[in-house]
Write a protein that holds these residues in place. Structure first.
Motif, PDB file in Angstrom:
ATOM      1  N   LEU A 102      -8.918 -20.998  11.206  1.00  0.00           N
ATOM      2  CA  LEU A 102      -7.686 -20.251  10.968  1.00  0.00           C
ATOM      3  C   LEU A 102      -7.139 -19.716  12.289  1.00  0.00           C
ATOM      4  CD1 LEU A 102      -8.921 -18.289   7.839  1.00  0.00           C
ATOM      5  CD2 LEU A 102      -7.300 -20.193   7.842  1.00  0.00           C
ATOM      6  N   ALA A 103      -5.944 -20.126  12.624  1.00  0.00           N
ATOM      7  CA  ALA A 103      -5.320 -19.696  13.873  1.00  0.00           C
ATOM      8  C   ALA A 103      -4.702 -18.317  13.719  1.00  0.00           C
ATOM      9  CB  ALA A 103      -4.248 -20.701  14.290  1.00  0.00           C
ATOM     10  N   ASP A 104      -4.585 -17.622  14.840  1.00  0.00           N
ATOM     11  CA  ASP A 104      -3.900 -16.328  14.830  1.00  0.00           C
ATOM     12  C   ASP A 104      -2.487 -16.521  14.296  1.00  0.00           C
ATOM     13  OD1 ASP A 104      -3.678 -13.420  15.930  1.00  0.00           O
ATOM     14  OD2 ASP A 104      -1.923 -14.457  16.730  1.00  0.00           O
ATOM     15  N   ASP A 105      -2.060 -15.643  13.385  1.00  0.00           N
ATOM     16  CA  ASP A 105      -0.759 -15.832  12.738  1.00  0.00           C
ATOM     17  C   ASP A 105       0.237 -14.731  13.060  1.00  0.00           C
ATOM     18  OD1 ASP A 105      -1.814 -13.758  11.251  1.00  0.00           O
ATOM     19  OD2 ASP A 105      -2.188 -14.957   9.470  1.00  0.00           O
ATOM     20  N   GLY A 106       0.005 -14.010  14.150  1.00  0.00           N
ATOM     21  CA  GLY A 106       1.005 -13.062  14.625  1.00  0.00           C
ATOM     22  C   GLY A 106       0.979 -11.696  13.982  1.00  0.00           C
ATOM     23  N   LEU A 107      -0.053 -11.388  13.216  1.00  0.00           N
ATOM     24  CA  LEU A 107      -0.132 -10.061  12.604  1.00  0.00           C
ATOM     25  C   LEU A 107      -0.280  -9.006  13.695  1.00  0.00           C
ATOM     26  CD1 LEU A 107      -0.333  -8.666   9.773  1.00  0.00           C
ATOM     27  CD2 LEU A 107      -2.801  -8.645  10.135  1.00  0.00           C
ATOM     28  N   GLN A 108       0.574  -8.000  13.648  1.00  0.00           N
ATOM     29  CA  GLN A 108       0.554  -6.956  14.669  1.00  0.00           C
ATOM     30  C   GLN A 108      -0.060  -5.657  14.179  1.00  0.00           C
ATOM     31  OE1 GLN A 108       4.540  -6.430  16.270  1.00  0.00           O
ATOM     32  NE2 GLN A 108       4.893  -8.633  16.309  1.00  0.00           N
ATOM     33  N   VAL A 109       0.013  -5.415  12.861  1.00  0.00           N
ATOM     34  CA  VAL A 109      -0.485  -4.167  12.288  1.00  0.00           C
ATOM     35  C   VAL A 109      -1.489  -4.522  11.198  1.00  0.00           C
ATOM     36  CG1 VAL A 109       0.119  -1.989  11.172  1.00  0.00           C
ATOM     37  CG2 VAL A 109       1.752  -3.092  12.733  1.00  0.00           C
ATOM     38  N   ALA A 110      -2.769  -4.418  11.498  1.00  0.00           N
ATOM     39  CA  ALA A 110      -3.802  -4.778  10.525  1.00  0.00           C
ATOM     40  C   ALA A 110      -4.075  -3.602   9.597  1.00  0.00           C
ATOM     41  CB  ALA A 110      -5.078  -5.192  11.239  1.00  0.00           C
ATOM     42  N   PRO A 111      -4.013  -3.810   8.285  1.00  0.00           N
ATOM     43  CA  PRO A 111      -4.295  -2.714   7.353  1.00  0.00           C
ATOM     44  C   PRO A 111      -5.782  -2.395   7.302  1.00  0.00           C
ATOM     45  CG  PRO A 111      -3.973  -4.744   6.148  1.00  0.00           C
ATOM     46  CD  PRO A 111      -3.670  -5.054   7.587  1.00  0.00           C
ATOM     47  N   ILE A 112      -6.095  -1.209   6.820  1.00  0.00           N
ATOM     48  CA  ILE A 112      -7.491  -0.791   6.647  1.00  0.00           C
ATOM     49  C   ILE A 112      -7.966  -1.266   5.286  1.00  0.00           C
ATOM     50  CG2 ILE A 112      -9.071   1.172   6.583  1.00  0.00           C
ATOM     51  CD1 ILE A 112      -7.043   2.706   8.292  1.00  0.00           C
ATOM     52  N   TRP A 113      -9.157  -1.829   5.249  1.00  0.00           N
ATOM     53  CA  TRP A 113      -9.683  -2.380   4.008  1.00  0.00           C
ATOM     54  C   TRP A 113     -10.762  -1.487   3.425  1.00  0.00           C
ATOM     55  CZ3 TRP A 113      -9.885  -5.323   8.657  1.00  0.00           C
ATOM     56  CH2 TRP A 113     -11.022  -5.073   9.420  1.00  0.00           C
ATOM     57  N   GLY A 114     -11.236  -1.865   2.243  1.00  0.00           N
ATOM     58  CA  GLY A 114     -12.420  -1.225   1.680  1.00  0.00           C
ATOM     59  C   GLY A 114     -12.126  -0.193   0.615  1.00  0.00           C
ATOM     60  N   ARG A 115     -13.200   0.176  -0.070  1.00  0.00           N
ATOM     61  CA  ARG A 115     -13.127   1.067  -1.225  1.00  0.00           C
ATOM     62  C   ARG A 115     -12.593   2.452  -0.872  1.00  0.00           C
ATOM     63  NH1 ARG A 115     -12.976   1.308  -6.814  1.00  0.00           N
ATOM     64  NH2 ARG A 115     -13.939   3.241  -7.525  1.00  0.00           N
ATOM     65  N   ALA A 116     -13.098   3.041   0.192  1.00  0.00           N
ATOM     66  CA  ALA A 116     -12.670   4.393   0.556  1.00  0.00           C
ATOM     67  C   ALA A 116     -11.178   4.427   0.859  1.00  0.00           C
ATOM     68  CB  ALA A 116     -13.473   4.905   1.744  1.00  0.00           C
ATOM     69  N   GLU A 117     -10.688   3.417   1.555  1.00  0.00           N
ATOM     70  CA  GLU A 117      -9.267   3.360   1.874  1.00  0.00           C
ATOM     71  C   GLU A 117      -8.434   3.155   0.615  1.00  0.00           C
ATOM     72  OE1 GLU A 117      -5.747   3.418   4.117  1.00  0.00           O
ATOM     73  OE2 GLU A 117      -7.783   4.109   4.552  1.00  0.00           O
ATOM     74  N   ALA A 118      -8.931   2.341  -0.313  1.00  0.00           N
ATOM     75  CA  ALA A 118      -8.212   2.124  -1.565  1.00  0.00           C
ATOM     76  C   ALA A 118      -8.051   3.427  -2.345  1.00  0.00           C
ATOM     77  CB  ALA A 118      -8.940   1.086  -2.418  1.00  0.00           C
ATOM     78  N   LEU A 119      -9.132   4.188  -2.446  1.00  0.00           N
ATOM     79  CA  LEU A 119      -9.070   5.464  -3.170  1.00  0.00           C
ATOM     80  C   LEU A 119      -8.171   6.464  -2.460  1.00  0.00           C
ATOM     81  CD1 LEU A 119     -12.828   5.817  -4.191  1.00  0.00           C
ATOM     82  CD2 LEU A 119     -10.903   5.171  -5.665  1.00  0.00           C
ATOM     83  N   ALA A 120      -8.239   6.492  -1.138  1.00  0.00           N
ATOM     84  CA  ALA A 120      -7.385   7.413  -0.382  1.00  0.00           C
ATOM     85  C   ALA A 120      -5.915   7.046  -0.542  1.00  0.00           C
ATOM     86  CB  ALA A 120      -7.779   7.391   1.095  1.00  0.00           C
ATOM     87  N   THR A 121      -5.619   5.750  -0.552  1.00  0.00           N
ATOM     88  CA  THR A 121      -4.237   5.299  -0.723  1.00  0.00           C
ATOM     89  C   THR A 121      -3.723   5.646  -2.113  1.00  0.00           C
ATOM     90  OG1 THR A 121      -4.634   3.476   0.827  1.00  0.00           O
ATOM     91  CG2 THR A 121      -2.724   3.281  -0.631  1.00  0.00           C
ATOM     92  N   LEU A 122      -4.558   5.441  -3.116  1.00  0.00           N
ATOM     93  CA  LEU A 122      -4.175   5.793  -4.488  1.00  0.00           C
ATOM     94  C   LEU A 122      -3.893   7.290  -4.592  1.00  0.00           C
ATOM     95  CD1 LEU A 122      -3.860   5.087  -7.501  1.00  0.00           C
ATOM     96  CD2 LEU A 122      -6.334   5.430  -7.743  1.00  0.00           C
ATOM     97  N   HIS A 123      -4.757   8.100  -4.028  1.00  0.00           N
ATOM     98  CA  HIS A 123      -4.584   9.556  -4.108  1.00  0.00           C
ATOM     99  C   HIS A 123      -3.316   9.996  -3.382  1.00  0.00           C
ATOM    100  CE1 HIS A 123      -5.179  13.828  -3.091  1.00  0.00           C
ATOM    101  NE2 HIS A 123      -5.837  13.879  -4.243  1.00  0.00           N
ATOM    102  N   PRO A 143     -24.295 -15.205   8.351  1.00  0.00           N
ATOM    103  CA  PRO A 143     -23.357 -14.236   8.927  1.00  0.00           C
ATOM    104  C   PRO A 143     -21.945 -14.502   8.410  1.00  0.00           C
ATOM    105  CG  PRO A 143     -24.687 -15.302  10.636  1.00  0.00           C
ATOM    106  CD  PRO A 143     -24.908 -16.077   9.374  1.00  0.00           C
ATOM    107  N   LEU A 144     -21.157 -13.444   8.308  1.00  0.00           N
ATOM    108  CA  LEU A 144     -19.753 -13.614   7.940  1.00  0.00           C
ATOM    109  C   LEU A 144     -19.008 -14.276   9.090  1.00  0.00           C
ATOM    110  CD1 LEU A 144     -18.702 -10.300   6.143  1.00  0.00           C
ATOM    111  CD2 LEU A 144     -18.443 -12.618   5.240  1.00  0.00           C
ATOM    112  N   PRO A 145     -18.379 -15.421   8.859  1.00  0.00           N
ATOM    113  CA  PRO A 145     -17.663 -16.079   9.957  1.00  0.00           C
ATOM    114  C   PRO A 145     -16.378 -15.333  10.304  1.00  0.00           C
ATOM    115  CG  PRO A 145     -17.296 -17.254   7.905  1.00  0.00           C
ATOM    116  CD  PRO A 145     -18.312 -16.183   7.601  1.00  0.00           C
ATOM    117  N   ASP A 146     -15.911 -15.534  11.531  1.00  0.00           N
ATOM    118  CA  ASP A 146     -14.603 -14.991  11.872  1.00  0.00           C
ATOM    119  C   ASP A 146     -13.546 -16.039  11.530  1.00  0.00           C
ATOM    120  OD1 ASP A 146     -14.725 -16.888  13.900  1.00  0.00           O
ATOM    121  OD2 ASP A 146     -15.099 -15.413  15.481  1.00  0.00           O
ATOM    122  N   ALA A 147     -12.285 -15.673  11.721  1.00  0.00           N
ATOM    123  CA  ALA A 147     -11.200 -16.569  11.321  1.00  0.00           C
ATOM    124  C   ALA A 147     -11.260 -17.890  12.077  1.00  0.00           C
ATOM    125  CB  ALA A 147      -9.860 -15.875  11.543  1.00  0.00           C
TER     126      ALA A 147
END
Length: 501
Positions: free
Chosen positions: A178-199, A169-173
């Motif tokens: 890995l401790a929480d580092d205060g990130l408040q706005v998590a970006p969207i990942w993955g191929r579809a998001e990459a193509l949409a961002t490029l477009h 299984p993919l482990p979590d942080a």
């Protein structure tokens, strides 16, 4: 013979040279190795793993849609490969070349040694316009990059024969320590998001890229925002380059702003690989200045109080602190602000770039070692060849946030400070300061005095005859050989942190 395709920072099926080479030969075992020892390194963080984890999951879904199953293993790379060989027999190992940090550099050498000892072929393909081997002819490098980017981007192979392997299984942080580092706005990942961002960048957001990318206010939308997709490989740089070229060709001559912005963007894709090539050619650049004369210029260990204040956005300089807090919350900031933050750490606080660089690396979701480390020492003035750029935190604030909206949003302690004093609150009398912002610190240093001391120290070294001789050697090894008018125009921007396109 079984083809093991080792996915690292190339988490896609499209334009994947290693996968395409494997597909025409035999069955494929698609492999991702989650290495706990890597995630114990001082330049990595939970925010990076969480984005990477999402990209791995997205890749697994893409493989499943084609009838396969991504093999995820948690552990040491050599031990993982040995275990696969014990179950599946001999194989060919295929992967893209990777210019990572010092840890991954040593890991790859260990894998090559194991493959050689076990009679396993290890075939690596080029992913970026970056050439392996330390000796690279910079006079011909740009033409090689152009040729590679002009080659057709390869679609995902239509026919894939899969091998299935035991998977973890993919482990979590938290499982990776890995401790929480205060990130408040998590970006969207993955191929579809990459193509949409490029477009969206090429067709909607990018028209004023050239004029708006320097401000953290306008840059949030005007920048391409592709850096993390390129860093983890859900999009290839060749795909981005060819899409930008296609968009440029279809634009009428009357669309001057669009055309200028796309020329700037294409030039920065070139600079992306130009800087990675520096670390590939000199891996020691992660921790040693390219110009060795500068070793010992700054203290070996950082002043812990200053490093912490800078990293938390509590230096007493409102625009510096707003930029750092924005980065802490979002995992991204535009190139001008990256340069300013590193400049402030290096000159105003006189921190060793190795330590401030590690702190910044952990904050960047889009951490790309090949760009990050040459840029860090460049901003610190220790390459021996680049212009010393000491950013005035006050001037940058007035230039990039003239109304103070960015400061007020990210440094709410200053919400009641009058506009005339917002960028320089220390000009208020002590009693008023205590009333308006009792919880915001005074300036950690005087910028003018710190900048003068830094310049004096660096130029004292630069005037030495041996410094001039060393600079010539650095230029020969790492210097840009710009070939086109666009690159010449972009050259003045080469000392900015290009990761944040």
């Amino acid at each position: 013979m079984l083809q093991v395709v080792w996915f690292k920072r190339d988490l896609r099926l499209e334009d994947h040279a290693a996968l395409c080479a494997a597909a025409i030969r035999d069955r494929i075992l698609p492999l991702v190795i989650v290495e706990p020892d890597y995630w114990r390194q001082p330049d990595v963080s939970a925010r990076q793993w969480n984005f990477w984890r999402g990209c791995i999951a997205d890749l697994g879904e893409a493989i499943a849609a084609k009838g396969g199953q991504l093999c995820v293993r948690v552990g040491d790379a050599v031990e993982t490969l040995a275990a696969i060989r014990a179950v599946h027999g001999p194989f060919v190992l295929r992967a893209h070349e990777e210019t990572g940090n010092a840890w991954t550099f040593e890991r790859d050498k260990a894998v090559r040694r194991w493959c050689k000892a076990e009679g396993i072929a290890f075939e690596e393909s080029r992913q970026f316009g970056v050439w392996r081997r330390r000796r690279v002819n910079r006079d011909r490098w740009a033409q090689g990059w152009d040729r590679m980017m002009a080659m057709p981007a390869q679609p995902a192979p239509p026919l894939l024969m899969w091998e299935r392997g035991e998977s973890n299984p993919l482990p979590d942080a938290a499982a990776l320590g890995l401790a929480d580092d205060g990130l408040q706005v998590a970006p969207i990942w993955g191929r579809a998001e990459a193509l949409a961002t490029l477009h969206s960048f090429l067709h909607e957001r990018g028209e004023h890229y050239t004029s708006e990318m320097s401000s953290p206010v306008s840059g949030e939308a005007a920048c391409s925002r592709l850096s993390w997709h390129l860093a983890y490989g859900s999009l290839s740089i060749r795909e981005a380059y060819q899409a930008a070229q296609a968009r440029y060709r279809e634009l009428p001559l009357s669309e001057k702003a669009w055309r200028q912005s796309l020329r700037s963007f294409i030039a920065r894709l070139h600079w992306h690989c130009h800087f990675i090539q520096k670390l590939e050619s000199e891996p020691e650049a992660e921790y040693r200045p390219m110009a060795r004369l500068y070793e010992g210029l700054r203290p070996r260990s950082a002043d812990a109080v200053k490093l912490q204040a800078w990293g938390e956005g509590r230096t007493g300089y409102p625009f510096i602190d707003a930029a750092m807090r924005y980065l802490n919350a979002t995992g991204w900031i535009n190139f001008r602000m990256r340069a300013m933050l590193m400049s402030f750490a290096s000159y105003d606080l006189w921190l060793p770039w190795q330590e401030s660089g590690r702190a910044l690396a952990r904050k960047f979701i889009d951490y790309e070692p090949g760009i990050h480390w040459p840029q860090c020492q460049m901003q610190a003035g220790e390459t021996g060849i680049n212009t010393i750029r000491i950013y005035s935190p006050v001037k940058q604030g007035y230039d990039q946030d003239p109304q103070g909206n960015f400061i007020r949003r990210w440094v709410p302690e200053l919400a009641s400070v009058p506009d005339a004093y917002l960028h320089e609150p220390w000009k208020l009398d002590a009693e008023t300061r205590a009333q308006l912002y009792p919880d915001y610190p005074d300036r950690i240093v005087d910028h003018a005095a710190a900048a003068k001391a830094a310049k004096d120290a660096i130029y004292a070294l630069r005037r030495k005859p041996e410094a001039r001789a060393e600079a010539k050697a650095v230029v020969q090894k790492h210097g840009s050989r710009k070939r086109t008018a666009d690159r010449k125009r972009a050259g003045a921007k080469a000392d900015q942190l290009k990761l944040a396109f």
